[in-house]
Motif scaffolding. Structure first.
Motif, PDB file in Angstrom:
ATOM      1  N   GLY A   6     -43.953 -46.173   5.153  1.00 42.33           N
ATOM      2  CA  GLY A   6     -45.319 -45.871   4.419  1.00 42.33           C
ATOM      3  C   GLY A   6     -46.173 -44.216   4.368  1.00 42.33           C
ATOM      4  N   ASP A   7     -47.238 -43.996   3.068  1.00 45.12           N
ATOM      5  CA  ASP A   7     -48.398 -43.307   3.354  1.00 45.12           C
ATOM      6  C   ASP A   7     -49.221 -43.263   4.516  1.00 45.12           C
ATOM      7  OD1 ASP A   7     -47.057 -41.630   1.729  1.00 45.12           O
ATOM      8  OD2 ASP A   7     -47.763 -43.506  -0.285  1.00 45.12           O
ATOM      9  N   ALA A   8     -48.897 -42.611   6.029  1.00 39.98           N
ATOM     10  CA  ALA A   8     -49.253 -42.975   6.747  1.00 39.98           C
ATOM     11  C   ALA A   8     -51.124 -42.416   6.632  1.00 39.98           C
ATOM     12  CB  ALA A   8     -48.665 -42.486   7.637  1.00 39.98           C
ATOM     13  N   GLY A   9     -51.533 -42.481   5.271  1.00 38.70           N
ATOM     14  CA  GLY A   9     -52.766 -42.205   5.344  1.00 38.70           C
ATOM     15  C   GLY A   9     -53.297 -40.928   5.801  1.00 38.70           C
ATOM     16  N   GLY A  10     -51.724 -40.404   5.259  1.00 36.88           N
ATOM     17  CA  GLY A  10     -52.245 -38.018   5.690  1.00 36.88           C
ATOM     18  C   GLY A  10     -52.111 -37.599   4.395  1.00 36.88           C
ATOM     19  N   GLY A  11     -51.715 -38.585   3.226  1.00 37.03           N
ATOM     20  CA  GLY A  11     -52.240 -37.696   1.951  1.00 37.03           C
ATOM     21  C   GLY A  11     -50.763 -37.228   1.209  1.00 37.03           C
ATOM     22  N   PHE A  12     -49.840 -37.018   1.634  1.00 32.40           N
ATOM     23  CA  PHE A  12     -48.759 -36.394   1.430  1.00 32.40           C
ATOM     24  C   PHE A  12     -47.752 -38.047   1.768  1.00 32.40           C
ATOM     25  CE2 PHE A  12     -48.543 -31.815   3.076  1.00 32.40           C
ATOM     26  CZ  PHE A  12     -49.654 -31.318   2.450  1.00 32.40           C
ATOM     27  N   SER A  13     -46.885 -37.938   0.667  1.00 26.67           N
ATOM     28  CA  SER A  13     -46.447 -39.163   0.801  1.00 26.67           C
ATOM     29  C   SER A  13     -45.325 -39.839   1.563  1.00 26.67           C
ATOM     30  CB  SER A  13     -45.252 -39.224  -0.792  1.00 26.67           C
ATOM     31  OG  SER A  13     -43.908 -38.303  -0.831  1.00 26.67           O
ATOM     32  N   SER A  14     -44.317 -40.973   2.031  1.00 23.43           N
ATOM     33  CA  SER A  14     -43.538 -41.454   2.657  1.00 23.43           C
ATOM     34  C   SER A  14     -42.734 -40.551   2.235  1.00 23.43           C
ATOM     35  CB  SER A  14     -43.516 -42.670   2.676  1.00 23.43           C
ATOM     36  OG  SER A  14     -43.212 -42.786   1.532  1.00 23.43           O
TER      37      SER A  14
END
Ligand SMILES: [Zn+2]
Length: 319
Positions: free
Chosen positions: A105-113
């Motif tokens: 998933g989107d690990a909170g990095g802002g960029f998509s999975s």
């Protein structure tokens, strides 16, 4: 996982030139920049998407991978085997990108999975300053001699690990766009020298910490000593006569000091003598080990006639 149409995000065609892409990115980034849309969640998300799309399409290599990925994606993630006649071979996308994929998933990095999976390669960061994350500790194995376990030692290591990007200081962005040095990752592999002090009393499997690096101690096999925890076992040969009548044996400790040991009369083969606290030195909460000396009795060979006679006589006395 959803396929991301980066061309659509930037509003350019598949055949767009590098310049077209850059222009489209600049225009959209200006329009949707958080500074001019403060509090607008929609613009913030869009800005994020634009940056993600640009990160991939602005890099020739990434763009090529992306185009290839796009065509594979439409084939439902499967393709024919090379022979054409056989079963469908599941297409492993990670092959395409050298294992750069991060998990789910989107690990909170802002960029998509989607991005993280195929273009992330680990430490990519969201646009905008981020708090410095603690880099994970690294483990390095160091081989030491038995003598060094007694004396301690120093090693100079070269450590390769991700370092904060010197250009953007880990933020991943520089000026209005992605940092050109680290391409938004915020980190770059760097080599540094590390002096490691291995303290007195380490043993097999000891861990020594030096900055963020964990040094795993591996003790080199020693021809004379077997190591068991902090105890040492040393085999020493003694001839039949010494074992029967008693003798004194000499041997060297791992530090090269000569020690003599009295072997009492009538010592059996395999008898062991404990030299208390002469094993590996004490260290952090662990007592010093013991040194065990184990006798290996060797029997005489190539007996003369006279010697045979005498052994026969001894045997008769015991019969
Ligand atoms: Zn950078």
């Amino acid at each position: 996982m959803e396929f991301k149409d980066y061309y659509k995000t930037l509003g350019v065609s598949k055949s767009a030139t590098e310049k077209d892409i850059k222009q489209a990115y600049r225009k959209l980034a200006r329009e949707n920049h958080p500074d001019v849309n403060s509090g607008d969640k929609g613009a913030e998300k869009k800005f994020q998407e634009i940056n993600e799309a640009y990160e991939v399409l602005s890099d020739a290599e990434n763009r090529k991978k992306y185009d290839q990925l796009g065509s594979q994606w439409r084939q439902g993630g499967a393709r024919r085997g090379p022979t054409g006649g056989g079963a469908n071979v599941e297409f492993d996308f990670s092959d395409l990108f050298g294992g750069g994929g991060a998990a789910g998933g989107d690990a909170g990095g802002g960029f998509s999975s989607f991005f993280e999976r195929f273009f992330g390669g680990g430490g990519r960061r969201q646009a905008g300053p981020q708090p410095q994350a603690q880099p994970p500790s690294q483990q390095v194995e160091v081989e030491v001699s038995l003598a060094e376990c007694y004396s301690g030692t120093t090693r100079h290591l070269e450590i390769t690990s991700p370092q904060p990007c010197p250009q953007c200081r880990g933020a991943g962005v520089a000026g209005n766009g992605i940092c050109p040095v680290c391409r938004g990752a915020g980190r770059q592999n760097g080599t540094r020298k590390l002096e490691v002090r291995i303290p007195v009393g380490v043993t097999q499997g000891s861990k020594v910490k030096a900055q963020d690096v964990v040094i795993l101690v591996n003790v080199k096999a020693d021809p004379d000593y077997e190591i068991k925890g902090r105890d040492l076992i040393r085999k020493v040969s003694v001839d039949l006569y010494g074992a029967v009548l008693g003798t004194e044996i000499k041997f060297k400790t791992p530090l090269g000091k000569e020690v003599s040991l009295k072997v009492p009369a009538e010592s059996q083969n395999g008898r062991s003598f404990r030299l208390s606290a002469q094993g590996l030195p004490a260290a952090a909460g662990k007592q010093a080990g013991d040194l065990y000396v184990k006798l290996e009795v060797t029997l005489p060979t190539k007996l003369t006639d006279r010697e045979k006679e005498l052994f026969q006589e001894l045997a008769r006395l015991r019969a």
